[in-house]
Design an enzyme around this catalytic site. Structure first.
Site, mmCIF file in Angstrom:
data_model
loop_
_atom_site.group_PDB
_atom_site.id
_atom_site.type_symbol
_atom_site.label_atom_id
_atom_site.label_comp_id
_atom_site.label_asym_id
_atom_site.label_seq_id
_atom_site.Cartn_x
_atom_site.Cartn_y
_atom_site.Cartn_z
ATOM 1 N N LYS A 164 -11.494 -2.791 -9.974
ATOM 2 C CA LYS A 164 -11.890 -1.401 -10.175
ATOM 3 C C LYS A 164 -10.685 -0.526 -10.517
ATOM 4 O O LYS A 164 -10.823 0.492 -11.167
ATOM 5 C CB LYS A 164 -12.688 -0.861 -8.990
ATOM 6 C CG LYS A 164 -11.959 -0.881 -7.685
ATOM 7 C CD LYS A 164 -12.867 -0.374 -6.588
ATOM 8 C CE LYS A 164 -12.228 -0.531 -5.221
ATOM 9 N NZ LYS A 164 -11.785 -1.901 -4.876
ATOM 10 N N LYS A 197 -7.315 -9.373 -14.914
ATOM 11 C CA LYS A 197 -8.167 -9.591 -13.731
ATOM 12 C C LYS A 197 -9.176 -8.433 -13.630
ATOM 13 O O LYS A 197 -8.797 -7.275 -13.772
ATOM 14 C CB LYS A 197 -7.273 -9.599 -12.486
ATOM 15 C CG LYS A 197 -8.027 -9.571 -11.172
ATOM 16 C CD LYS A 197 -7.060 -9.395 -10.004
ATOM 17 C CE LYS A 197 -7.750 -9.429 -8.666
ATOM 18 N NZ LYS A 197 -8.236 -8.260 -8.048
ATOM 19 N N LYS A 256 0.824 -1.214 0.000
ATOM 20 C CA LYS A 256 0.000 0.000 0.000
ATOM 21 C C LYS A 256 0.860 1.267 0.000
ATOM 22 O O LYS A 256 0.527 2.228 -0.677
ATOM 23 C CB LYS A 256 -0.978 -0.005 1.169
ATOM 24 C CG LYS A 256 -2.131 -0.969 0.877
ATOM 25 C CD LYS A 256 -3.216 -0.927 1.901
ATOM 26 C CE LYS A 256 -4.320 -1.891 1.515
ATOM 27 N NZ LYS A 256 -5.055 -2.380 2.680
HETATM 28 P P1 ADP Z 1 -10.660 -4.629 -6.672
HETATM 29 O O1 ADP Z 1 -9.557 -5.436 -7.343
HETATM 30 O O2 ADP Z 1 -11.771 -4.317 -7.612
HETATM 31 O O3 ADP Z 1 -10.104 -3.410 -5.967
HETATM 32 P P2 ADP Z 1 -10.768 -5.718 -4.046
HETATM 33 O O4 ADP Z 1 -9.289 -5.863 -4.022
HETATM 34 O O5 ADP Z 1 -11.428 -4.673 -3.206
HETATM 35 O O6 ADP Z 1 -11.265 -5.556 -5.565
HETATM 36 O O7 ADP Z 1 -11.372 -7.137 -3.715
HETATM 37 C C1 ADP Z 1 -12.428 -7.380 -2.834
HETATM 38 C C2 ADP Z 1 -12.663 -8.877 -2.821
HETATM 39 O O8 ADP Z 1 -13.099 -9.342 -4.119
HETATM 40 C C3 ADP Z 1 -11.423 -9.707 -2.465
HETATM 41 O O9 ADP Z 1 -11.835 -10.753 -1.599
HETATM 42 C C4 ADP Z 1 -10.939 -10.271 -3.789
HETATM 43 O O10 ADP Z 1 -10.333 -11.534 -3.616
HETATM 44 C C5 ADP Z 1 -12.245 -10.383 -4.597
HETATM 45 N N1 ADP Z 1 -11.973 -10.121 -6.037
HETATM 46 C C6 ADP Z 1 -11.715 -8.924 -6.592
HETATM 47 N N2 ADP Z 1 -11.530 -9.020 -7.928
HETATM 48 C C7 ADP Z 1 -11.677 -10.333 -8.241
HETATM 49 C C8 ADP Z 1 -11.616 -11.074 -9.464
HETATM 50 N N3 ADP Z 1 -11.384 -10.480 -10.630
HETATM 51 N N4 ADP Z 1 -11.814 -12.409 -9.415
HETATM 52 C C9 ADP Z 1 -12.079 -13.024 -8.222
HETATM 53 N N5 ADP Z 1 -12.150 -12.382 -7.034
HETATM 54 C C10 ADP Z 1 -11.962 -11.051 -7.024
#
Ligand code: ADP
Ligand code: TRP
Length: 320
Positions: free
Chosen positions: A192, A189, A110
């Site tokens: 957001k 992947k 981070k």
């Molecule tokens: P982002 O990548 O959109 O910022 P986060 O890191 O906030 O998402 O992820 C929140 C949750 O969603 C976590 O538990 C993560 O493992 C799951 N997650 C996020 N993106 C994916 C994806 N593309 N495939 C599977 N699980 C995901």
């Protein structure tokens, strides 16, 4: 079995979050006594806009209730509605070696991304340990990125128990490796951060445009296509039954099948899957008193457990 997990309120939910985190979390409520909370104290380490935080917390609450969280089975609450967790966090920090926190990846990741290298961000795993130990949870389902934090929790709990006597149950992480990474519209992947998401509660028009934009290869229409290397098919499979997926795969392999058709079928699946949840979400949004009541009831349950644990910990260290 007592299961606990937390989710950071961090923006609009997408199909990747749904299959990777939300659906597995909702399945937990069938497996034991479940606690699920919105980690707003934790979110403060990276979110510094109060209005945005309020909106995101409200959104996560609505999203989970719309998606089927059953508040009779799961104690669903806001982390900050259980303030005792902060005192517990302090008692745990007393036995937490600096080196243990210095080894944590998430702090390094981070700060490398530009977040302020604050004490809160550094001490993040201690607060997470307090969340987990507060309700004496036995199983903590998390994504792979959080595994280290559950291991830190185990270390801290063991140290405390060795030093002061048995106060904490040592929890086991349960890692969701079975969930494949959901691809975004560009094939990376879905995240957001990459602006490649399909939002589950977004505008239908925007969703349609996004689905039509999903990147495919340039196999000409008149040639057969390979479903296994196609992003549209990978997404379709998440929503379809085995028979439906096999049927679409067979059509890919016949000359003359276009990606446009696959995209339309995917869009229909997404809409069918989420339509009842969207409807429920719209209803809930008009009834925020009910949502607040669910969170209040959930916090009450979590607080009762947390107060018991805190009292035992205070006694053990000599505060009582
Ligand atoms: P982002 O990548 O959109 O910022 P986060 O890191 O906030 O998402 O992820 C929140 C949750 O969603 C976590 O538990 C993560 O493992 C799951 N997650 C996020 N993106 C994916 C994806 N593309 N495939 C599977 N699980 C995901
Ligand atoms: N750190 C977790 C995440 O970013 C959220 C979280 C906070 C959590 N406290 C927790 C998860 C306790 C499980 C248990 O996803």
């Amino acid at each position: 079995m007592r299961i606990l997990s937390g989710i950071q309120p961090s923006g609009k939910l997408h199909v990747g979050n749904y299959f990777g985190m939300m659906k597995p979390a909702l399945e937990l409520q069938e497996q034991g006594e479940a606690f699920l909370f919105i980690a707003d104290y934790h979110a403060l380490t990276t979110v510094n806009d109060p209005a945005a935080l309020r909106t995101m917390v409200k959104d996560v609450a609505l999203d989970f209730l719309a998606a089927g969280l059953d508040s009779d089975k799961t104690a669903f609450y806001r982390q900050s509605d259980v303030p005792e967790v902060q005192e517990l966090s302090w008692l745990l920090s007393i036995v937490t070696p600096m080196g243990l926190l210095e080894r944590c990846h998430s702090y390094k990741d981070k700060t490398a991304k530009g977040f302020v290298a604050s004490h809160g961000l550094f001490a993040y795993p201690v607060l997470m340990a307090a969340d987990i130990l507060a309700v004496q949870s036995t199983v903590v389902p998390v994504g792979r990125d959080q595994k280290q934090h559950v291991e830190v929790t185990r270390d801290i709990a063991t140290k405390f128990n060795n030093q002061y006597g048995e106060v904490f149950t040592i929890p086991e992480p349960s890692i969701r490796d079975s969930v494949a990474v959901v691809p975004g519209v560009d094939g990376q992947k879905m995240s957001k951060s990459y602006d490649n998401t399909l939002e589950i509660f977004g505008e239908p028009g925007v969703l349609k445009k996004r689905v039509m934009k999903i990147v495919t290869d340039c196999t000409p229409l008149e040639e057969p296509k390979d479903p296994e290397s196609c992003n549209v098919f990978a997404l379709y499979k998440l929503f379809a039954s085995d028979e439906e997926a096999a049927d679409l795969a067979a059509r890919y392999r016949v000359a003359g099948f276009g990606y446009g058709t696959a995209k339309k079928e995917l869009l229909a699946k997404i809409n069918d899957h989420f339509a009842p949840m969207r409807e429920k979400r719209a209803e809930l949004e008009k009834n925020m008193d009910y949502v607040e009541e669910v969170l209040r009831k959930g916090a009450e349950r979590a607080r009762t457990e947390t107060q018991k644990t805190l009292q035992a910990a205070r006694k053990a260290v000599g505060l009582e």
